[in-house]
Design an enzyme around this catalytic site. Structure first.
Site, PDB file in Angstrom:
ATOM      1  N   HIS A 146     -39.774 -38.575   6.092  1.00  0.00           N
ATOM      2  CA  HIS A 146     -39.567 -37.429   5.197  1.00  0.00           C
ATOM      3  C   HIS A 146     -38.788 -36.308   5.913  1.00  0.00           C
ATOM      4  O   HIS A 146     -39.324 -35.214   6.153  1.00  0.00           O
ATOM      5  CB  HIS A 146     -40.966 -36.946   4.792  1.00  0.00           C
ATOM      6  CG  HIS A 146     -41.053 -35.944   3.699  1.00  0.00           C
ATOM      7  ND1 HIS A 146     -40.475 -34.703   3.725  1.00  0.00           N
ATOM      8  CD2 HIS A 146     -41.720 -35.991   2.513  1.00  0.00           C
ATOM      9  CE1 HIS A 146     -40.774 -34.031   2.629  1.00  0.00           C
ATOM     10  NE2 HIS A 146     -41.511 -34.789   1.873  1.00  0.00           N
ATOM     11  N   GLU A 248     -34.735 -37.835   2.346  1.00  0.00           N
ATOM     12  CA  GLU A 248     -35.797 -38.680   2.896  1.00  0.00           C
ATOM     13  C   GLU A 248     -35.496 -40.167   2.693  1.00  0.00           C
ATOM     14  O   GLU A 248     -35.095 -40.574   1.596  1.00  0.00           O
ATOM     15  CB  GLU A 248     -37.120 -38.335   2.224  1.00  0.00           C
ATOM     16  CG  GLU A 248     -37.474 -36.857   2.290  1.00  0.00           C
ATOM     17  CD  GLU A 248     -38.475 -36.444   1.238  1.00  0.00           C
ATOM     18  OE1 GLU A 248     -39.330 -37.288   0.879  1.00  0.00           O
ATOM     19  OE2 GLU A 248     -38.396 -35.296   0.750  1.00  0.00           O
TER      20      GLU A 248
END
Ligand code: TA6
Length: 274
Positions: A146, A248
């Protein structure tokens, strides 16, 4: 190996970190979450963003860098974004070569699943997250590396690579097709879940662009909380949204993976300036 290169232990706030320095780059990785906090190619800026207000607590995720979200993405389980980013990982090995340092963490066993993380610091940053299903039943795996990227001004950047890609706007659960480059002028939370594409963040304040290459992933999440959401997060400065964007590398939404017993899957993100 030239002087001042290698891997040393340090702290960030009150958390233990690994400081990596070699001829190609330097990086900081917290043992909490096997969390890359910083990655700076030699002579270049830090590619990653870290909130000034991030937690540094055993029971809280770090805000910024590259959270390891596993073995579920988002609210597919509790806690949100899984357990790996809250786990205190142990370094198993550091493989140091000229211009490249690979950190290998001890596997994390969670129920019938094993997660392994390797971080390679070189002229590119490579994070590999491997899952092995050691159980007797299929597991529905969703996950994310992420990554939070530092930008000069969110209103001035463009994200390319996703033109014509289908995405879910998670703010209203509608599906769309991306038209051209992504520009951000409001809260943005999108899952592009049919794409292997390499994305590029173009920032007019910087000569070089951030490339986000991936493997083992057919989904990419683009997120900026903008004004109201930033104010709702205690670990995110009210005005910090202007200096960051998440792109991400994930297995999310339609790209959730069914991992059969005995099988493995590796999610890889490869970050670099060019
Ligand atoms: O990846 C985007 C997202 O799922 C957003 O919806 C937002 O919640 C973000 O992750 C951060 O989640 P966190 O649990 O780290 O606050």
């Amino acid at each position: 190996m030239s002087e001042n290169t290698g891997v040393t232990m340090g702290t960030w706030k009150n958390l233990p970190v690994l400081n990596v320095k070699n001829e190609s780059a330097e990086a900081v990785i917290a043992l909490h979450g096997a969390h890359v906090l910083s990655y700076k190619p030699a002579g270049e800026r830090d590619l990653l963003w870290l909130s000034e207000k991030s937690w540094a607590e055993a029971d809280q995720p770090i805000r910024g860098g590259i959270p390891v979200c596993w073995p579920w993405f988002g609210s597919a389980g509790d806690p949100k974004h899984g357990v790996a980013r809250l786990y205190n990982w142990t370094l198993k090995d550091a493989v140091c070569k000229p211009g490249s340092t690979k950190l290998i963490f001890e596997p994390f066993q969670w129920n019938d699943l094993t997660a392994s993380v390797a971080v390679t610091v070189a002229d590119k940053l490579v994070v590999e997250l491997t899952t092995e299903n050691r159980g007797k039943a299929d597991f529905r795996l969703s996950e994310a590396l992420h990554s939070y990227f530092a930008v000069s001004d969110i209103s001035k950047i463009e994200i390319s690579g996703l033109d014509r890609a289908e995405f879910i706007d998670t703010l209203n659960s509608t599906r769309h097709i991306q038209e051209g480059v992504i520009r951000i002028g409001a809260e943005t939370d999108r899952i592009y879940d049919h794409t292997p594409a390499e994305c590029v963040i173009s920032d007019p304040a910087f000569a070089k662009k951030i490339h986000i290459r991936k493997d083992g992933s057919m989904s990419t999440v683009v997120w900026n909380p903008w004004i109201a959401k930033s104010k709702m997060m205690p670990d995110f400065g009210d005005d910090e949204y202007t200096g960051m964007v998440c792109v991400e590398t994930t297995n999310a939404a339609n790209d959730t993976r069914t991992l059969a017993p005995g099988k493995k899957h590796t999610l890889t993100t490869i970050l670099f300036l060019a």
